[in-house]
Design an enzyme around this catalytic site. Structure first.
Site, PDB file in Angstrom:
ATOM      1  N   ALA A 190       0.828  -1.207   0.000  1.00 50.11           N
ATOM      2  CA  ALA A 190       0.000   0.000   0.000  1.00 50.11           C
ATOM      3  C   ALA A 190       0.860   1.254   0.000  1.00 50.11           C
ATOM      4  CB  ALA A 190      -0.932  -0.012   1.210  1.00 50.11           C
ATOM      5  N   TYR A 191       1.919   1.241   0.786  1.00 48.13           N
ATOM      6  CA  TYR A 191       2.827   2.397   0.836  1.00 48.13           C
ATOM      7  C   TYR A 191       3.465   2.624  -0.529  1.00 48.13           C
ATOM      8  CZ  TYR A 191       6.956   5.169   2.088  1.00 48.13           C
ATOM      9  OH  TYR A 191       7.939   6.129   2.137  1.00 48.13           O
ATOM     10  N   ALA A 192       3.978   1.557  -1.140  1.00 49.64           N
ATOM     11  CA  ALA A 192       4.612   1.689  -2.450  1.00 49.64           C
ATOM     12  C   ALA A 192       3.613   2.161  -3.492  1.00 49.64           C
ATOM     13  CB  ALA A 192       5.243   0.363  -2.867  1.00 49.64           C
ATOM     14  N   THR A 218       1.184   4.258  -3.038  1.00 45.71           N
ATOM     15  CA  THR A 218       1.044   5.714  -2.924  1.00 45.71           C
ATOM     16  C   THR A 218       2.238   6.425  -3.533  1.00 45.71           C
ATOM     17  OG1 THR A 218       2.052   5.920  -0.701  1.00 45.71           O
ATOM     18  CG2 THR A 218      -0.317   5.448  -0.806  1.00 45.71           C
ATOM     19  N   LYS A 219       3.413   5.841  -3.390  1.00 51.77           N
ATOM     20  CA  LYS A 219       4.610   6.481  -3.922  1.00 51.77           C
ATOM     21  C   LYS A 219       4.735   6.281  -5.429  1.00 51.77           C
ATOM     22  CE  LYS A 219       6.132   8.295  -0.118  1.00 51.77           C
ATOM     23  NZ  LYS A 219       6.246   9.764   0.049  1.00 51.77           N
TER      24      LYS A 219
END
Length: 255
Positions: free
Chosen positions: A163-165, A167-168
């Protein structure tokens, strides 16, 4: 949530260049703010919730002979962000460099992730980046730079970072497109993608075993330091005028 620009007095005489660093109250953001101040810029030190830590950054910059001021806003709130830019222009004469380090990282396997956590990351990492970049595109003076923050995890595809990746990955796309949209403005737009870096954001919740394993990944066999990343930002904000529309991996050679 309502945030206001910090009311403290600002300097009346400033160097030629002015930089805004979001998320500058700690970790990489602090290192970036201090480095740009050492480069001779007046730095607007942005914070969202920890005024004391942001004040420490301002105090460190001024103790070193530089100039820094506090600004406070929710980066995902377009009105608050516009207010910050308004005051920088009014009090400091304009803005030349915007470095958007503000972000959050919540880790979980995709199948277990609480969607509320995903929405929280999306609001800060995607909407926040878009809001700040949009305002920067409208305001940054000729010869300036807009620098977003991505992550090497987009390329490394480590488990639990999905999920973090994601967003990036959105930050990467926005950066490359905005660089093209700034044609004729003499403003560069890039993203910095750090690898494992010894910051509270990275270290929190990790065992020593995991930290040691991550430190062994780069050929240089250590974690990055905030100053390593700040060095790359300094180059893009200053001499690196021919680097444009790029996601620059600052990770010691992790592949």
């Amino acid at each position: 949530m309502r945030s206001d620009v910090d009311p403290d007095p600002w300097p009346t005489e400033n160097p030629t260049r002015v930089a805004l660093v979001t998320g500058a109250s700690g970790g990489i953001g602090r290192a970036v703010a201090e480095r740009l101040a050492a480069d001779g810029m007046t730095v607007a030190v942005h914070y969202a919730g920890r005024r004391d830590r942001a004040q420490d950054v301002v105090d460190a910059v001024t103790a070193g002979g530089g100039q820094a001021v506090l600004v406070n806003a929710d980066v995902a709130d377009e009105h608050e962000v516009a207010t910050v830019f308004d005051r920088i222009e009014q009090e400091l004469g304009g803005i030349d460099v915007v470095v958007h380090t503000a972000g959050i990282m919540l880790l979980s396997p995709v199948e277990e992730l609480d969607l509320d956590e995903f929405d929280t990351m999306h609001r800060t990492n995607v909407r926040g980046t878009f809001v700040v970049a949009r305002e920067a595109a409208r305001r940054v003076r000729r010869g300036g730079a807009i620098i977003n923050f991505s992550t090497s995890v987009v390329k490394l595809a480590l488990p639990s970072y999905g999920a973090y990746a994601a967003t990036k990955g959105a930050v990467d796309a926005l950066t490359m497109i905005l660089a093209k949209e700034m044609r004729g403005r003499d403003v560069t737009v890039n993203a910095v993608a750090p690898g494992p870096t010894a910051t509270p954001l990275f270290l929190e919740g990790k065992s020593q075993e995991v930290i040691d394993r991550m430190a062994s990944l780069p050929p240089l066999e250590r974690l990055g330091e905030p100053g390593d990343v700040a060095e790359a930002v300094s180059f893009q904000a200053g001499a690196g005028r021919w680097v444009n529309g790029q996601v620059v991996y600052v990770n010691g050679g992790v592949a």
